[in-house]
Scaffold this motif. Structure first.
Motif, PDB file in Angstrom:
ATOM      1  N   ASP A  76     -10.480   3.339  -0.305  1.00  9.45           N
ATOM      2  CA  ASP A  76     -11.289   2.973  -1.477  1.00  9.45           C
ATOM      3  C   ASP A  76     -12.414   2.008  -1.106  1.00  9.45           C
ATOM      4  N   ARG A  77     -12.150   1.152  -0.114  1.00 15.55           N
ATOM      5  CA  ARG A  77     -13.175   0.195   0.339  1.00 15.55           C
ATOM      6  C   ARG A  77     -14.114   0.821   1.367  1.00 15.55           C
ATOM      7  N   GLY A  78     -13.854   2.072   1.743  1.00 14.72           N
ATOM      8  CA  GLY A  78     -14.704   2.766   2.705  1.00 14.72           C
ATOM      9  C   GLY A  78     -14.426   2.399   4.155  1.00 14.72           C
ATOM     10  N   GLU A  79     -13.294   1.770   4.414  1.00 16.68           N
ATOM     11  CA  GLU A  79     -12.956   1.342   5.767  1.00 16.68           C
ATOM     12  C   GLU A  79     -12.391   2.484   6.607  1.00 16.68           C
ATOM     13  N   ILE A  80     -11.718   3.429   5.951  1.00 16.90           N
ATOM     14  CA  ILE A  80     -11.181   4.605   6.634  1.00 16.90           C
ATOM     15  C   ILE A  80     -11.443   5.823   5.758  1.00 16.90           C
ATOM     16  N   VAL A  81     -11.255   7.000   6.345  1.00 14.75           N
ATOM     17  CA  VAL A  81     -11.414   8.248   5.605  1.00 14.75           C
ATOM     18  C   VAL A  81     -10.053   8.932   5.568  1.00 14.75           C
ATOM     19  N   LEU A  82      -9.618   9.281   4.372  1.00 15.55           N
ATOM     20  CA  LEU A  82      -8.387  10.050   4.224  1.00 15.55           C
ATOM     21  C   LEU A  82      -8.758  11.516   4.151  1.00 15.55           C
ATOM     22  N   VAL A  83      -8.040  12.344   4.896  1.00 14.86           N
ATOM     23  CA  VAL A  83      -8.326  13.772   4.940  1.00 14.86           C
ATOM     24  C   VAL A  83      -7.105  14.525   4.456  1.00 14.86           C
ATOM     25  N   ASP A  84      -7.308  15.381   3.473  1.00 15.84           N
ATOM     26  CA  ASP A  84      -6.238  16.246   2.977  1.00 15.84           C
ATOM     27  C   ASP A  84      -6.287  17.529   3.796  1.00 15.84           C
ATOM     28  N   PRO A  85      -5.254  17.810   4.600  1.00 15.55           N
ATOM     29  CA  PRO A  85      -5.296  19.001   5.450  1.00 15.55           C
ATOM     30  C   PRO A  85      -5.360  20.312   4.660  1.00 15.55           C
ATOM     31  N   LYS A  86      -5.013  20.269   3.385  1.00 16.56           N
ATOM     32  CA  LYS A  86      -5.041  21.480   2.558  1.00 16.56           C
ATOM     33  C   LYS A  86      -6.392  21.678   1.878  1.00 16.56           C
ATOM     34  N   SER A  87      -7.253  20.677   1.971  1.00 21.74           N
ATOM     35  CA  SER A  87      -8.551  20.731   1.311  1.00 21.74           C
ATOM     36  C   SER A  87      -9.515  21.622   2.059  1.00 21.74           C
ATOM     37  N   ASP A  88     -10.433  22.235   1.313  1.00 16.86           N
ATOM     38  CA  ASP A  88     -11.486  23.033   1.936  1.00 16.86           C
ATOM     39  C   ASP A  88     -12.447  22.147   2.701  1.00 16.86           C
ATOM     40  N   ASP A  89     -12.439  20.854   2.419  1.00 15.31           N
ATOM     41  CA  ASP A  89     -13.338  19.916   3.082  1.00 15.31           C
ATOM     42  C   ASP A  89     -12.710  19.293   4.333  1.00 15.31           C
ATOM     43  N   ALA A  90     -11.523  19.753   4.713  1.00 17.04           N
ATOM     44  CA  ALA A  90     -10.835  19.178   5.872  1.00 17.04           C
ATOM     45  C   ALA A  90     -11.677  19.358   7.128  1.00 17.04           C
ATOM     46  N   VAL A  91     -11.554  18.379   7.997  1.00 23.33           N
ATOM     47  CA  VAL A  91     -12.311  18.387   9.257  1.00 23.33           C
ATOM     48  C   VAL A  91     -11.325  18.607  10.390  1.00 23.33           C
ATOM     49  N   ILE A  92     -11.670  19.467  11.307  1.00 25.68           N
ATOM     50  CA  ILE A  92     -10.834  19.718  12.465  1.00 25.68           C
ATOM     51  C   ILE A  92     -11.530  19.116  13.674  1.00 25.68           C
ATOM     52  N   LEU A  93     -10.812  18.263  14.383  1.00 24.08           N
ATOM     53  CA  LEU A  93     -11.390  17.603  15.564  1.00 24.08           C
ATOM     54  C   LEU A  93     -10.875  18.254  16.826  1.00 24.08           C
TER      55      LEU A  93
END
Length: 93
Positions: A76-93
């Motif tokens: 919420d403070r923008g310090e980290i990014v939470l990624v939902d693996p089920k989301s279409d917006d998920a990022v694969i590294l």
């Protein structure tokens, strides 16, 4: 969580809470957390977990909830990014 996010959460969290949360966590989850830490820090955390002895499952669950709340607050403070693996917006590294 991304490895950098895990490292940030562990850095801000109370070490006793992290140890208690990981004590009851599945081995895969432990590996992910330890991978985001220095070898020395991971070793110290493993020692803390081993020295705890038996703990109540309820206490481990509360510690895990505390880490989740901390991660959400940091996101919420923008310090980290939470990624939902089920989301279409998920990022694969």
């Amino acid at each position: 969580l991304l490895p950098s996010a895990i490292a940030a959460v562990v850095k801000q969290a109370d070490k006793k809470v992290v140890a208690l949360a990981l004590k009851a966590a599945p081995e895969e989850a432990r590996k992910v957390f330890f991978a985001g830490m220095t070898e020395r820090a991971a070793g110290l955390l493993r020692d803390d977990m081993a020295n705890m002895g038996p703990v109540r499952a309820r206490d481990c669950e509360e510690a895990q909830s505390q880490l989740v709340r901390l991660a959400k607050q940091m996101a919420d403070r923008g310090e980290i990014v939470l990624v939902d693996p089920k989301s279409d917006d998920a990022v694969i590294l």
